[in-house]
Design an enzyme around this catalytic site. Structure first.
Site, short mmCIF file in Angstrom:
data_model
loop_
_atom_site.label_atom_id
_atom_site.label_comp_id
_atom_site.label_asym_id
_atom_site.label_seq_id
_atom_site.Cartn_x
_atom_site.Cartn_y
_atom_site.Cartn_z
N ASP A 134 0.86 -1.15 -0.11
CA ASP A 134 -0.12 -0.15 0.03
C ASP A 134 0.68 1.17 -0.01
O ASP A 134 1.83 1.55 0.92
CB ASP A 134 -0.93 0.02 1.28
CG ASP A 134 -1.90 1.08 1.02
OD1 ASP A 134 -3.24 0.59 1.25
OD2 ASP A 134 -1.54 2.31 1.02
N ASP A 188 0.30 4.04 2.53
CA ASP A 188 0.60 3.67 4.27
C ASP A 188 2.08 3.61 4.27
O ASP A 188 2.78 3.89 5.25
CB ASP A 188 0.35 2.09 4.57
CG ASP A 188 -1.38 2.21 4.90
OD1 ASP A 188 -1.93 3.46 5.22
OD2 ASP A 188 -1.86 1.08 4.76
O1 LIG Z 1 -6.63 1.63 -9.12
P1 LIG Z 1 -7.36 1.45 -8.04
O2 LIG Z 1 -7.63 -0.09 -7.80
O3 LIG Z 1 -8.33 2.63 -7.81
O4 LIG Z 1 -6.22 1.57 -6.83
C1 LIG Z 1 -5.22 2.76 -6.64
C2 LIG Z 1 -5.56 3.43 -5.68
O5 LIG Z 1 -5.29 2.84 -4.54
C3 LIG Z 1 -4.41 3.56 -3.64
O6 LIG Z 1 -5.02 4.76 -2.82
P2 LIG Z 1 -5.58 4.15 -1.47
O7 LIG Z 1 -7.07 3.95 -1.91
O8 LIG Z 1 -5.02 3.33 -0.70
O9 LIG Z 1 -5.72 5.79 -0.70
P3 LIG Z 1 -4.34 6.32 0.16
O10 LIG Z 1 -3.78 7.01 -1.02
O11 LIG Z 1 -5.01 7.50 0.97
O12 LIG Z 1 -3.76 5.49 0.97
C4 LIG Z 1 -3.31 4.15 -4.67
O13 LIG Z 1 -2.69 5.35 -4.17
C5 LIG Z 1 -4.46 4.80 -5.65
O14 LIG Z 1 -4.96 6.04 -5.46
O1 LIG Z 2 -1.20 -2.49 -4.84
C1 LIG Z 2 -1.80 -1.61 -4.87
C2 LIG Z 2 -3.43 -1.42 -5.20
C3 LIG Z 2 -3.84 -0.29 -4.84
N1 LIG Z 2 -3.19 0.67 -3.92
C4 LIG Z 2 -1.95 0.54 -3.26
O2 LIG Z 2 -1.51 1.26 -2.77
N2 LIG Z 2 -1.33 -0.75 -3.73
MG LIG Z 3 -3.30 3.62 0.52
#
Ligand SMILES: O=P(O)(O)OC[C@H]1O[C@H](OP(=O)(O)OP(=O)(O)O)[C@H](O)[C@@H]1O
Ligand SMILES: O=c1cc[nH]c(=O)[nH]1
Ligand SMILES: [Mg+2]
Length: 209
Positions: A200, A203
């Protein structure tokens, strides 16, 4: 159909090798994300238009090149996209910065919108949407739709790691948006995380897990 550019620069590949490692801590991860964004920005701006202008050096008059055409904006998708902003601005310091807040609901995997603040003249700018991860494509597709709904026409998308599923979905939803990818991975797992990926991104940048 949009163009897809997968980076082949050795420095980018080397740094992506380090962000993938599970032992890379937040401080180093953040630095690397920023450096990769800077190098990707250099690659993704290769086709910006130039114009000739007359200047005077201390020695004589001469003609030099200057960027011409649309001004630029960088729009990170919060949170993880924030990690790429400094690197982008190191290359294009005059760019304005907008913010789009979206997170992927862990159950439905659908993007949930919570913030949008853009430069007033965003619709007249060439906009680089940045997010380290393109997984299902739900978040980037929604973010780009938010920009289009506000009149933005010239959009490019930059991510560090992409899954083939996300690239396909993006090309179908936004065939006018070129995609710049640091590394194109194998697939998504059952939780729609990118494999091998890096976990992630948000995170890891902010140390929230
Ligand atoms: O292509 P997708 O399936 O939509 O996934 C990708 C998204 O997931 C993650 O964000 P996240 O939802 O974890 O939010 P964050 O950046 O606040 O951790 C990443 O930074 C993208 O924005
Ligand atoms: O692999 C992944 C998919 C969605 N968002 C992330 O940060 N990592
Ligand atoms: Mg995230």
């Amino acid at each position: 159909m949009s163009k897809v550019f997968v980076m082949d620069h050795p420095l980018i590949q080397h740094k992506i090798g380090w962000i993938r490692r599970k032992e890379t801590g937040s401080k180093e991860f953040r630095t690397l994300i920023s450096e990769i964004a800077m190098l990707m920005c250099y690659e993704a701006t290769r086709d910006l238009k130039l114009t000739d202008i007359e200047i005077e050096t201390p020695i004589c008059k001469t003609t030099v090149k200057e960027l011409k055409g649309k001004k630029l904006a960088v729009v990170p998708i919060l949170r993880a996209g924030l990690g790429m902003v400094d690197g982008m601005l190191a290359m294009i310091p005059a760019a304005k910065v907008g913010h789009i807040g979206l997170y992927r609901d862990p159950q439905t995997l659908k993007p949930v919108e919570y913030y949008c603040k853009l430069p007033e003249d965003c619709d007249e700018r060439e906009v680089f949407v940045v997010d380290p991860m393109l997984a299902t494509g739900g978040s980037s597709i929604a973010a780009i739709q938010m920009l289009k709904d506000r009149g933005v026409k010239n959009i490019r998308f930059m991510c560090i790691i992409a899954a083939p599923e996300g690239v396909k979905a993006m090309q179908e939803a936004h065939p006018d948006v070129d995609i710049y990818i640091g590394a194109l991975d194998k697939k998504l797992n059952e939780h729609c995380y990118i494999v091998p990926g890096l976990g992630d991104a948000g995170d890891r940048i902010f140390g929230t897990k």
